[in-house]
Design an enzyme around this catalytic site. Structure first.
Site, mmCIF file in Angstrom:
data_model
loop_
_atom_site.group_PDB
_atom_site.id
_atom_site.type_symbol
_atom_site.label_atom_id
_atom_site.label_comp_id
_atom_site.label_asym_id
_atom_site.label_seq_id
_atom_site.Cartn_x
_atom_site.Cartn_y
_atom_site.Cartn_z
ATOM 1 N N TRP A 90 0.840 -1.203 0.000
ATOM 2 C CA TRP A 90 0.000 0.000 0.000
ATOM 3 C C TRP A 90 0.872 1.249 0.000
ATOM 4 O O TRP A 90 0.537 2.255 -0.622
ATOM 5 C CB TRP A 90 -0.919 0.005 1.224
ATOM 6 C CG TRP A 90 -1.798 1.218 1.304
ATOM 7 C CD1 TRP A 90 -3.053 1.377 0.784
ATOM 8 C CD2 TRP A 90 -1.499 2.469 1.966
ATOM 9 N NE1 TRP A 90 -3.550 2.626 1.063
ATOM 10 C CE2 TRP A 90 -2.619 3.315 1.781
ATOM 11 C CE3 TRP A 90 -0.404 2.944 2.676
ATOM 12 C CZ2 TRP A 90 -2.659 4.615 2.297
ATOM 13 C CZ3 TRP A 90 -0.434 4.234 3.184
ATOM 14 C CH2 TRP A 90 -1.557 5.054 2.997
ATOM 15 N N HIS A 91 2.007 1.179 0.679
ATOM 16 C CA HIS A 91 2.882 2.344 0.773
ATOM 17 C C HIS A 91 3.637 2.625 -0.521
ATOM 18 O O HIS A 91 4.057 3.764 -0.748
ATOM 19 C CB HIS A 91 3.880 2.165 1.915
ATOM 20 C CG HIS A 91 3.294 2.417 3.267
ATOM 21 N ND1 HIS A 91 2.589 1.468 3.965
ATOM 22 C CD2 HIS A 91 3.284 3.539 4.047
ATOM 23 C CE1 HIS A 91 2.183 1.979 5.117
ATOM 24 N NE2 HIS A 91 2.590 3.230 5.190
ATOM 25 N N GLY A 92 3.829 1.634 -1.352
ATOM 26 C CA GLY A 92 4.535 1.894 -2.592
ATOM 27 C C GLY A 92 4.730 0.651 -3.436
ATOM 28 O O GLY A 92 4.727 -0.473 -2.928
ATOM 29 N N PHE A 94 2.766 8.269 -1.477
ATOM 30 C CA PHE A 94 2.034 7.066 -1.106
ATOM 31 C C PHE A 94 0.559 7.167 -1.463
ATOM 32 O O PHE A 94 -0.152 6.204 -1.363
ATOM 33 C CB PHE A 94 2.185 6.791 0.408
ATOM 34 C CG PHE A 94 3.631 6.733 0.828
ATOM 35 C CD1 PHE A 94 4.545 5.987 0.097
ATOM 36 C CD2 PHE A 94 4.069 7.434 1.931
ATOM 37 C CE1 PHE A 94 5.870 5.928 0.478
ATOM 38 C CE2 PHE A 94 5.395 7.377 2.327
ATOM 39 C CZ PHE A 94 6.305 6.620 1.604
#
Length: 469
Positions: free
Chosen positions: A320-322, A469
């Protein structure tokens, strides 16, 4: 446009508040929708269409779900699946398509051209919000919103649009139509916003310059102590950057009559990684718990299933962050540690002195930033070797001493600000009925605003880490 900019502080926000409170009650949602779209268009006018599409799609899906939910459950489930696939599909296309193509090229030896699409700002946040809306409608936890303007305003609401917190529809459904002017809430919003601005501009930006300087050097050539002060600096930067932005978002929400959930609660005072993640990015953790972990079975089907679900959730949290393997490994790193804690380490930790519990937590978290910040795993590996004196580097050098002595006051301020010490002192003085003259709080918050503004006038270093993000 970011909250920590002169344009936002002295042009956009005052004008938005003026127009909003001058408009009639029934028109406030439309005004706030238009203001939010202008805010978003300031940086990415093209992707307004994408956000409006997401809002319209889930508006229609919500109406269709409730139509069939009671009598034709299978059809309602298929409509929900359609909503989820559209949301995940759009997010995946813009955020993960190039990551997938790169890995296909690497494995198969192909030469598929990358799409190189710019990532729409805030797409990870508003996609999760729209998904939670249709899921909650399917679960019968909320009624579908029949006013498309109200739902579009919820999706595009500018205070929390680009970096959260992730606000679920059910938590603000009453505020969508029943907001009233409240001077105490507005004043509290101003206070929170100024505190968040101070965190971002005065703390995160200043310690971020230290990390920027260290990270620009060859990792294998820095001393062990320089490597450690570097990751500590980054940890403080990302905490005060993100928690400061969350405070500003929550404060702005209060100014416009909304009550957004708390997103950070002094995570660095935690005594375990499990507790840390109950205090850091609370809205994201709660989202994955309620919409992924529990639907997978949670912890109801034995230890093996529980651990499997935790690993899966944390792998998804990392991605989800990258769209990069370092983020996936970062998520799995925490997933494995939390599994180990739940398997027995938490019981062992509870028997130790709090000092050693904190030391354990800070070590685990500090090392995690190496995985998080370096997208190139080879660079992360070299930096980690420097942290553990394995790259032939020195233990410390004059450079470390320079960094330490020139930043010692800032580091002490950061340590105090990362704990509830100031809140504790304030509550104790109130309990003892120590009353300071009312002008002191006004001077305090005005001073933060003025000093932060002075820093922004120069604006030599004002990044916002969670944009990507």
């Amino acid at each position: 446009m970011v909250f920590s900019s002169l344009t936002f502080l002295f042009f956009f926000l005052p004008l938005a508040l003026l127009i909003y409170y001058m408009s009639p009650g029934k028109g406030k949602n439309l005004v706030l929708l238009l203001v939010s779209l202008i805010f978003y268009a300031w940086g990415e006018p093209v992707y307004i269409v994408l956000m409006i599409f997401s809002a319209c799609s889930d508006y229609l899906h919500g109406l269709l779900i409730v139509r069939y939910r009671l009598n034709e459950r299978v059809k309602a489930k298929m409509i929900l699946l359609s909503s989820i696939l559209i949301n995940v599909g759009v997010l995946s296309f813009f955020k993960y398509a190039d990551f997938l193509i790169e890995n296909i090229n690497s494995v198969l030896g192909t030469d598929i051209a990358l799409l190189q699409l710019p990532l729409p700002i805030g797409i990870s946040f508003y996609t999760f919000q729209t998904m939670s809306y249709t899921i909650d409608v399917y679960r019968g936890q909320v009624q579908p919103q029949k006013n498309p303007i109200a739902l579009a305003m919820y999706v595009s609401l500018f205070p929390q649009l680009i970096a959260g917190p992730i606000v679920r529809y059910k938590s603000i459904v009453d505020d969508l139509h029943n907001r009233k002017w409240d001077t105490a809430q507005f004043a509290d919003g101003v206070r929170l916003f100024i505190i968040g601005l101070g965190k971002k501009v005065l703390l995160a930006n200043n310690i971020g310059m230290l990390w920027s300087d260290i990270s620009s050097q060859t990792p294998s050539e820095i001393s062990m102590m320089t490597a450690w002060i570097g990751v500590i600096a980054f940890g403080f930067q990302i905490y005060f950057d993100f928690s400061g932005y969350s405070d500003m978002a929550i404060g702005l929400g209060k100014m416009f009559g909304f009550n957004f959930p708390r997103n950070f609660h002094y995570p660095f005072i935690a005594k375990s990684v499990t507790e840390f993640w109950r205090r850091w990015h609370i809205s994201l953790g709660a989202w994955f718990r309620d919409y992924v972990f529990i639907p997978l079975g949670g912890s109801k089907h034995g230890k093996f299933a529980t651990f499997r679900n935790l690993i899966l959730v944390w792998g998804l949290t990392g991605l989800w962050h990258g769209a990069s393997w370092n983020y996936a490994l970062w998520g799995l790193y925490f997933g494995l540690i939390i599994v180990v804690e739940k398997a027995g380490l938490l019981r062992m930790l509870s028997k130790q002195h709090p000092f050693f519990q904190h030391l354990y937590l800070l070590f685990i978290i500090s090392f995690s930033w190496v995985l998080f910040v370096f997208e190139e795993l080879a660079t992360a590996t070299v930096y980690a070797k420097s942290m553990f004196w394995l790259s032939g580097n020195t233990l410390y050098d004059t450079q470390f001493l320079y960094y330490f002595y020139t930043n010692i006051i800032l580091l002490l301020i950061l340590i105090i600000a990362a704990t509830p010490a100031l809140s504790y002192v304030s509550s104790k003085t109130n309990q003892k009925r120590v009353r300071l003259i009312t002008i002191i709080p006004a001077v305090y918050y005005t001073s933060i605003l003025l000093v932060a503004t002075a820093y922004l006038v120069d604006e030599s270093y004002n990044p916002f880490l969670y944009f990507r993000f």
